[in-house]
Write an enzyme that holds these catalytic residues in place. Structure first.
Site, PDB file in Angstrom:
ATOM      1  N   GLU A 180       6.622  -3.048  -1.262  1.00 39.12           N
ATOM      2  CA  GLU A 180       6.736  -2.871   0.198  1.00 39.12           C
ATOM      3  C   GLU A 180       7.322  -1.828   0.234  1.00 39.12           C
ATOM      4  O   GLU A 180       8.120  -1.333   0.659  1.00 39.12           O
ATOM      5  CB  GLU A 180       6.411  -3.767   0.870  1.00 39.12           C
ATOM      6  CG  GLU A 180       5.914  -3.321   1.638  1.00 39.12           C
ATOM      7  CD  GLU A 180       6.093  -4.790   3.668  1.00 39.12           C
ATOM      8  OE1 GLU A 180       6.960  -5.509   3.405  1.00 39.12           O
ATOM      9  OE2 GLU A 180       5.752  -5.170   4.192  1.00 39.12           O
ATOM     10  N   LYS A 222       3.327  -4.621  -2.218  1.00 37.98           N
ATOM     11  CA  LYS A 222       2.694  -4.686  -1.334  1.00 37.98           C
ATOM     12  C   LYS A 222       2.597  -2.647  -0.125  1.00 37.98           C
ATOM     13  O   LYS A 222       3.276  -2.798   0.591  1.00 37.98           O
ATOM     14  CB  LYS A 222       3.527  -5.653  -0.046  1.00 37.98           C
ATOM     15  CG  LYS A 222       2.651  -5.566   1.177  1.00 37.98           C
ATOM     16  CD  LYS A 222       3.805  -6.758   1.572  1.00 37.98           C
ATOM     17  CE  LYS A 222       2.839  -6.954   3.115  1.00 37.98           C
ATOM     18  NZ  LYS A 222       3.698  -8.423   3.200  1.00 37.98           N
TER      19      LYS A 222
HETATM   20  P1  13P Z   1       1.629  -6.779   8.410  1.00 36.85           P
HETATM   21  O1  13P Z   1       0.886  -7.078   8.241  1.00 36.85           O
HETATM   22  O2  13P Z   1       2.255  -7.365  10.561  1.00 36.85           O
HETATM   23  O3  13P Z   1       1.776  -5.241   8.932  1.00 36.85           O
HETATM   24  O4  13P Z   1       3.310  -7.657   7.765  1.00 36.85           O
HETATM   25  C1  13P Z   1       3.042  -7.479   6.944  1.00 36.85           C
HETATM   26  C2  13P Z   1       4.569  -7.781   6.134  1.00 36.85           C
HETATM   27  O5  13P Z   1       5.344  -8.714   5.648  1.00 36.85           O
HETATM   28  C3  13P Z   1       4.929  -6.203   6.795  1.00 36.85           C
HETATM   29  O6  13P Z   1       6.722  -6.130   5.694  1.00 36.85           O
END
Ligand code: 13P
Length: 341
Positions: A180, A222
């Site tokens: 991510e 992600k």
């Molecule tokens: P949000 O969808 O609230 O951005 O959170 C996703 C997430 O896992 C952030 O690390």
């Protein structure tokens, strides 16, 4: 490393019509969310809240592929004594775990952060596997600030390297890594600047993953969607977000990666759904789904307000959002379905 096992997990996380539920808010973040609804954050209130979401059986059974947990939650039991992990498994979803230790200021680079948590990661991953986790998450944070020249190449590279080392460790422990790199939408930048930065970041991330010999078929990406900053006056409609997002992904993400599960990043519930839907009306060579925290929980959290008599209504609100996003992940969401709530 068991490549078949990793590839199966990664594929299951992005299975048709399903997405990931990010329930991995750290202690500080969940306290902030609870404060907004007037609920104190204790081990018990955190448990009660997450238990109610995990017991929203239709949501988990039908629309959610995996649930990302925080360290406390993966060790917690429901009010009847059943481990929360078992509730998730019983509903047919895959338990996952956030393993980074948060973003800290990067020395000499004002306004930038480096995500920590590599030390001792191997042992922690082995422990999490034993507790039932089959995938993991690590979030790198990249801000955009036109006035200060942020992000710098150095900060992006440092975060990409950390993500790659994390991903390699995960696969070594047979946990599928969710990679991510989040480009924040906090600034006043326009959608074009977000596209430029996201393309640069994803390029560096995939170069680092390659160098670290990460098995691309056994992971999921992600990313943020390509959107205008929250303070930008020029808002981008879903069709524009979809086109810009897919253009950047096509330029940077190998098709060996089975799926892309977007974060919501501060978009409103319906905005996050409408954008995901528009993305799936174009489509790409990967599965394109959600891995939402806030955009799945905001309405349920408000409904619940810490009161046991509101549990059913909160579960209905959560299931509704999960269903809307599952439809969006197939490009089948309409505003009419939204209103039918
Ligand atoms: P949000 O969808 O609230 O951005 O959170 C996703 C997430 O896992 C952030 O690390």
């Amino acid at each position: 490393m068991d490549k078949d096992h990793l590839a199966r997990t990664a594929k299951a996380l992005v299975a048709e019509g399903r997405g990931i539920f990010a329930a991995d808010e750290s202690g500080g973040t969940i306290a902030k969310r609870f404060a907004a609804i007037g609920v104190g954050s204790t081990e018990e209130t955190r448990r009660d809240y997450r238990e109610l979401l995990f017991r929203s059986k239709d949501a988990l059974r039908q629309y959610i592929s995996g649930v990302i947990l925080f360290d406390e939650t993966i060790r917690q039991s429901a009010s009847d004594g059943a481990p929360l992990v078992k509730l998730i498994e019983a509903a047919g979803a895959i338990p996952g775990i956030k393993v980074d230790l948060g973003a800290r200021p990067l020395p000499n680079f004002p306004g930038e952060t480096i995500t920590e948590g590599l030390d001792g990661l191997h042992d922690r991953l082995m422990n999490y596997y034993g507790l039932g986790a089959r995938f993991a998450k690590w979030r790198a944070v990249i801000d955009i600030n036109q006035d200060t020249g942020v992000p710098t190449e150095y900060a992006v590279e440092a975060n990409a390297r950390a993500l790659a080392r994390y991903a390699a460790h995960c696969q070594d422990a047979n946990l599928a890594p969710i990679v991510e790199p989040e480009v924040l939408m906090d600034g006043d930048h326009d959608i074009e600047r977000c596209a430029e930065v996201t393309e640069f970041v994803l390029n560096r991330v995939f170069a680092a993953l390659y160098e670290a010999r990460v098995f691309l078929e056994g992971m999921a990406l992600k990313p943020n969607m390509v959107v205008a900053g929250k303070k930008c006056a020029r808002r981008a409609p879903p069709e524009q977000v979809a086109e810009a997002t897919l253009r950047v992904l096509r330029r940077t993400v190998p098709i060996a990666v089975p799926g892309v599960a977007f974060l919501s990043g501060g978009q409103s519930d319906v905005e996050a759904t409408a954008n995901l839907d528009a993305i799936n009306r174009i489509r790409g060579p990967w599965a394109l789904t959600f891995s939402y925290g806030r955009a799945l929980q905001t309405s349920a959290l408000k409904c619940w307000a810490g009161k046991p008599e509101n549990v059913k209504a909160a579960q209905a609100a959560f299931t509704h959002r999960a269903r809307m996003n599952a439809l969006a992940s197939q490009g089948r969401w309409t505003e009419k379905q939204e209103e039918a709530a």
